[in-house]
Design a protein around this motif. Structure first.
Motif, PDB file in Angstrom:
ATOM      1  N   GLN A 258       3.374   7.287 -21.847  1.00 60.27           N
ATOM      2  CA  GLN A 258       3.699   5.888 -21.559  1.00 60.27           C
ATOM      3  C   GLN A 258       2.778   5.345 -20.468  1.00 60.27           C
ATOM      4  O   GLN A 258       2.505   5.998 -19.466  1.00 60.27           O
ATOM      5  CB  GLN A 258       5.169   5.772 -21.108  1.00 60.27           C
ATOM      6  N   SER A 259       2.288   4.132 -20.662  1.00 60.02           N
ATOM      7  CA  SER A 259       1.449   3.496 -19.652  1.00 60.02           C
ATOM      8  C   SER A 259       2.313   2.804 -18.607  1.00 60.02           C
ATOM      9  O   SER A 259       3.477   2.468 -18.863  1.00 60.02           O
ATOM     10  CB  SER A 259       0.511   2.482 -20.305  1.00 60.02           C
ATOM     11  N   LEU A 260       1.739   2.573 -17.451  1.00 65.18           N
ATOM     12  CA  LEU A 260       2.465   1.829 -16.416  1.00 65.18           C
ATOM     13  C   LEU A 260       2.701   0.391 -16.859  1.00 65.18           C
ATOM     14  O   LEU A 260       3.776  -0.170 -16.615  1.00 65.18           O
ATOM     15  CB  LEU A 260       1.690   1.849 -15.094  1.00 65.18           C
TER      16      LEU A 260
ATOM     17  N   GLY B 263       0.898  11.204  -9.566  1.00 65.88           N
ATOM     18  CA  GLY B 263      -0.476  11.676  -9.483  1.00 65.88           C
ATOM     19  C   GLY B 263      -1.410  10.502  -9.239  1.00 65.88           C
ATOM     20  O   GLY B 263      -1.288   9.453  -9.875  1.00 65.88           O
ATOM     21  N   ARG B 264      -2.354  10.731  -8.336  1.00 70.44           N
ATOM     22  CA  ARG B 264      -3.238   9.629  -7.949  1.00 70.44           C
ATOM     23  C   ARG B 264      -4.100   9.153  -9.110  1.00 70.44           C
ATOM     24  O   ARG B 264      -4.369   7.960  -9.260  1.00 70.44           O
ATOM     25  CB  ARG B 264      -4.117  10.057  -6.779  1.00 70.44           C
ATOM     26  N   ASP B 265      -4.540  10.087  -9.954  1.00 67.79           N
ATOM     27  CA  ASP B 265      -5.412   9.698 -11.070  1.00 67.79           C
ATOM     28  C   ASP B 265      -4.714   8.715 -12.000  1.00 67.79           C
ATOM     29  O   ASP B 265      -5.323   7.744 -12.465  1.00 67.79           O
ATOM     30  CB  ASP B 265      -5.865  10.933 -11.853  1.00 67.79           C
ATOM     31  N   ARG B 266      -3.440   8.971 -12.275  1.00 73.45           N
ATOM     32  CA  ARG B 266      -2.711   8.100 -13.197  1.00 73.45           C
ATOM     33  C   ARG B 266      -2.527   6.707 -12.603  1.00 73.45           C
ATOM     34  O   ARG B 266      -2.635   5.698 -13.318  1.00 73.45           O
ATOM     35  CB  ARG B 266      -1.351   8.724 -13.534  1.00 73.45           C
ATOM     36  N   VAL B 267      -2.255   6.657 -11.309  1.00 75.96           N
ATOM     37  CA  VAL B 267      -2.065   5.360 -10.653  1.00 75.96           C
ATOM     38  C   VAL B 267      -3.391   4.619 -10.541  1.00 75.96           C
ATOM     39  O   VAL B 267      -3.475   3.415 -10.826  1.00 75.96           O
ATOM     40  CB  VAL B 267      -1.425   5.554  -9.259  1.00 75.96           C
TER      41      VAL B 267
ATOM     42  N   GLY C 100      -1.250  -2.214 -13.209  1.00 68.80           N
ATOM     43  CA  GLY C 100       0.097  -1.906 -13.679  1.00 68.80           C
ATOM     44  C   GLY C 100       0.954  -1.322 -12.581  1.00 68.80           C
ATOM     45  O   GLY C 100       2.159  -1.617 -12.482  1.00 68.80           O
ATOM     46  N   ALA C 101       0.359  -0.477 -11.711  1.00 70.02           N
ATOM     47  CA  ALA C 101       1.103   0.103 -10.594  1.00 70.02           C
ATOM     48  C   ALA C 101       1.540  -0.972  -9.611  1.00 70.02           C
ATOM     49  O   ALA C 101       2.670  -0.942  -9.100  1.00 70.02           O
ATOM     50  CB  ALA C 101       0.248   1.153  -9.893  1.00 70.02           C
ATOM     51  N   GLU C 102       0.656  -1.920  -9.348  1.00 69.65           N
ATOM     52  CA  GLU C 102       1.005  -3.004  -8.438  1.00 69.65           C
ATOM     53  C   GLU C 102       2.129  -3.863  -9.014  1.00 69.65           C
ATOM     54  O   GLU C 102       3.054  -4.262  -8.283  1.00 69.65           O
ATOM     55  CB  GLU C 102      -0.227  -3.861  -8.171  1.00 69.65           C
ATOM     56  N   GLU C 103       2.084  -4.131 -10.315  1.00 70.58           N
ATOM     57  CA  GLU C 103       3.158  -4.904 -10.951  1.00 70.58           C
ATOM     58  C   GLU C 103       4.473  -4.135 -10.925  1.00 70.58           C
ATOM     59  O   GLU C 103       5.538  -4.722 -10.711  1.00 70.58           O
ATOM     60  CB  GLU C 103       2.774  -5.230 -12.388  1.00 70.58           C
ATOM     61  N   LEU C 104       4.403  -2.829 -11.146  1.00 69.21           N
ATOM     62  CA  LEU C 104       5.616  -2.010 -11.119  1.00 69.21           C
ATOM     63  C   LEU C 104       6.231  -2.009  -9.730  1.00 69.21           C
ATOM     64  O   LEU C 104       7.457  -2.141  -9.583  1.00 69.21           O
ATOM     65  CB  LEU C 104       5.294  -0.583 -11.561  1.00 69.21           C
ATOM     66  N   ALA C 105       5.390  -1.878  -8.699  1.00 67.93           N
ATOM     67  CA  ALA C 105       5.899  -1.903  -7.323  1.00 67.93           C
ATOM     68  C   ALA C 105       6.560  -3.238  -7.018  1.00 67.93           C
ATOM     69  O   ALA C 105       7.615  -3.297  -6.375  1.00 67.93           O
ATOM     70  CB  ALA C 105       4.760  -1.626  -6.349  1.00 67.93           C
TER      71      ALA C 105
ATOM     72  N   ALA D 186       0.829  -1.217   0.000  1.00 73.83           N
ATOM     73  CA  ALA D 186       0.000   0.000   0.000  1.00 73.83           C
ATOM     74  C   ALA D 186       0.857   1.259   0.000  1.00 73.83           C
ATOM     75  O   ALA D 186       0.536   2.239  -0.683  1.00 73.83           O
ATOM     76  CB  ALA D 186      -0.930  -0.010   1.208  1.00 73.83           C
ATOM     77  N   GLU D 187       1.961   1.241   0.744  1.00 71.48           N
ATOM     78  CA  GLU D 187       2.842   2.418   0.792  1.00 71.48           C
ATOM     79  C   GLU D 187       3.601   2.585  -0.524  1.00 71.48           C
ATOM     80  O   GLU D 187       3.919   3.708  -0.921  1.00 71.48           O
ATOM     81  CB  GLU D 187       3.797   2.308   1.972  1.00 71.48           C
ATOM     82  N   SER D 188       3.913   1.476  -1.189  1.00 74.10           N
ATOM     83  CA  SER D 188       4.542   1.574  -2.513  1.00 74.10           C
ATOM     84  C   SER D 188       3.612   2.295  -3.486  1.00 74.10           C
ATOM     85  O   SER D 188       4.040   3.165  -4.250  1.00 74.10           O
ATOM     86  CB  SER D 188       4.876   0.182  -3.050  1.00 74.10           C
TER      87      SER D 188
END
Length: 567
Positions: free
Chosen positions: A198-200, A160-164, A170-175, A149-151
């Motif tokens: 670019q997309s996450l 930016g929160r909207d992008r995540v 994708g954000a979870e995979e990146l983390a 969650a902190e990642s």
């Protein structure tokens, strides 16, 4: 939560953790929060303990601190002890926070600690600085990788929160790809912020398909790279500890024990491995469970890349020692847990070293549970990268451990890898061993037809090389399948055939006779049943193992019945 560990009542607080974990960011954040408590000022000094530039000496650091406190340069003595005295006298009646960043070790920072009761030193280091905790009474905060969650929160702040939120998966995979390491997350986010189109998910695909550590850097600033940060920690190690860190990269699995480290270094199993303590102190390893050592994914990747730089004549013998220890220890464990579950050793090359010693079944089971992931990963690894015979031998040696870990699918994956390797080399023994293991797995899930097919396939392979012990086991286990499915006539044929193959391994022959005793009992032929039960008991008594004797006495299943798990 980490801020709660900072105690202003202690003379100093040490913030420790691996490279890129966020020590400096936490120290600076806290210093801003408590500025009002230190009205006489805050001092910040980067001691460059882990940096490309030479570290500041204690004398150089004191000179800079004294000048920051208003002492003219010409009044600062050259002698270190005189500098320390002046520094402490200047701070004696002041309320000052001193932030000492990037400290190398205890000796590096001890002369810089303020002595004033109302002063506080906030120290960051990759070293644990245990000496400061013991002698100076410092508090200590050890930072770990971020929770998931902190990642995501860190990525939201950077992107930016909207992008995540729009690409949460994708954000979870990146983390996950960044191992939840703050430095890696910030680098990935900074590079993403510079590419708004670019997309996450696209970034995850790019990073996953390349040298991950090489990509985790900011263009134009190579010193900010994750690998560069790891390099600085690695170079601070002693020579032998550097060697151990490289060799740990040889381990295919996720973690190591002290014994595995000793094996890699070519030492006796009982020998101390003090280098592990140095790696722990440098936060290049963690010890989440007593005696089990691991690194987060990026550090593990870094260690593997260093291992790849080792000469082949160093790397390959280290891996051979490790695999030998795995196989010898599996044999030792199986002989205690399931005495008819003997282990076959490779004919292609001799094993080296000694097995793990076990005090009894509980100890052996505990070792198997602790090493299970390592053993499975090792079997899969060598099936692809070699030495291939270890793939089918490890898979076969793990067969007695299938039941406890079947839900994880690990045993199945290891056996599939072993069979692929054996089929690629058309190795009859290896193929037969893996077919036997598939038979056990099929029986575990209740697919008796598939189990019989696997045991029949094993017979074909063993027959190619005249491997009598394997043939005896395959026929015996076919009998067990038929008994379970109510095909008693077929069971009698298979069990009788098993006894025609000569084997001098008493636990196996005891199981064969016990199976026949049970089959004849089901048929109502109690005389024949009694005769084979007595044979089983005699063999069990000669073997001296209580588990074999229990099978012979009771004619009841032991784990998976009267399976001949010896092959």
């Amino acid at each position: 939560m980490a801020l709660s560990g900072i105690r202003r009542d202690a003379p100093a607080t040490v913030i420790t953790g691996t490279a890129g974990i966020g020590k400096t960011a936490l120290a600076v954040h806290w210093a801003h929060q408590v500025a009002a408590h230190y009205p006489d000022g805050q001092l910040y000094l980067d001691l460059r303990g882990h940096a490309t530039d030479p570290a500041l000496t204690a004398s150089e650091a004191l000179s800079l601190l004294l000048q920051s406190l208003g002492v003219p340069g010409e009044r600062i003595p050259l002698d270190l002890n005189l500098q320390m005295g002046l520094y402490r006298s200047v701070l004696a009646n002041r309320r000052v926070l001193v932030v000492l960043d990037n400290v190398l070790d205890v000796a590096h920072v001890r002369p810089l600690l303020p002595s004033g009761h109302d002063c506080h030193a906030l120290v960051t280091s990759r070293d644990t600085l245990t000496g400061l905790v013991v002698r100076e009474g410092a508090a200590r905060i050890s930072l770990d990788i971020l929770p998931a969650a902190e990642s995501l929160e860190l990525l939201s702040v950077q992107l930016g929160r909207d992008r995540v939120d729009a690409e949460l998966g994708g954000a979870e995979e990146l983390a996950e790809l960044c191992a939840h390491l703050p430095l890696a997350l910030r680098i990935a986010a900074a590079n993403l912020a510079a590419r708004p189109a670019q997309s996450l998910a696209g970034t995850v695909a790019e990073l996953g398909g390349t040298d991950l550590l090489a990509r985790l850097q900011v263009v134009g600033d190579p010193e900010s790279a994750v690998a560069a940060a790891f390099d600085l920690s690695y170079r601070s190690l002693s020579v032998e500890t550097q060697r151990l860190f490289r060799l740990l990269g040889v381990i295919p699995g996720p973690e190591a024990s002290r014994e595995a480290a000793a094996v890699l270094l070519g030492r006796e199993l009982s020998a101390p491995v003090l280098e592990l303590d140095e790696l722990l102190a440098a936060h290049l390893l963690s010890e989440p469970i007593l005696g089990r050592y691991r690194s987060h994914d990026l550090l593990a990747l870094y260690a593997k890349q260093l291992a790849d730089t080792e000469p082949q004549e160093t790397r390959e013998p280290a891996l051979h020692r490790l695999l030998s220890w795995y196989l010898l220890s599996l044999d030792a464990a199986n002989r205690i847990i399931m005495p008819n579950g003997w282990v076959l050793f490779p004919d292609e090359f001799p094993l080296t070293g000694s097995p793990q010693t076990f005090s009894g079944p509980h100890d052996a089971q505990a070792w198997l549970a602790a090493e299970h992931a390592n053993l499975i990963t090792a079997a899969i690894h060598v099936s692809e990268y070699g030495p291939a015979p270890f793939a089918w031998h490890l898979a076969h040696a793990l067969r007695a451990n299938f039941d406890a870990h079947r839900s994880a699918g690990g045993a199945l994956a290891a056996n599939q890898a072993g069979l692929r390797a054996a089929e690629a080399r058309d190795h009859p023994l290896g193929r037969g061993m893996c077919h036997m293991c598939f038979g056990f797995i099929a029986m575990d899930i209740g697919d008796l037809d598939a189990a019989l097919e696997e045991f029949n396939s094993a017979k074909i392979q063993f027959d190619r090389i005249g491997f009598a012990r394997g043939l005896a086991a395959a026929w015996n286990d076919s009998a067990e399948v038929c008994t379970r499915s109510g095909r008693i006539v077929e069971a009698l044929h298979h069990a009788s055939t098993a006894l025609t193959f000569h084997t001098d391994y008493a636990p196996s022959r005891a199981v064969h006779h016990a199976n026949l005793a049970e089959i004849f009992r089901i048929q109502g032929n109690y005389t024949a049943s009694q005769r084979h039960a007595q044979e089983a008991l005699a063999l069990a008594a000669g073997n001296g193992n209580p588990q074999t004797a229990a099978v012979a006495k009771l004619g009841l299943p032991l784990d998976r019945g009267h399976l001949e798990t010896g092959i």
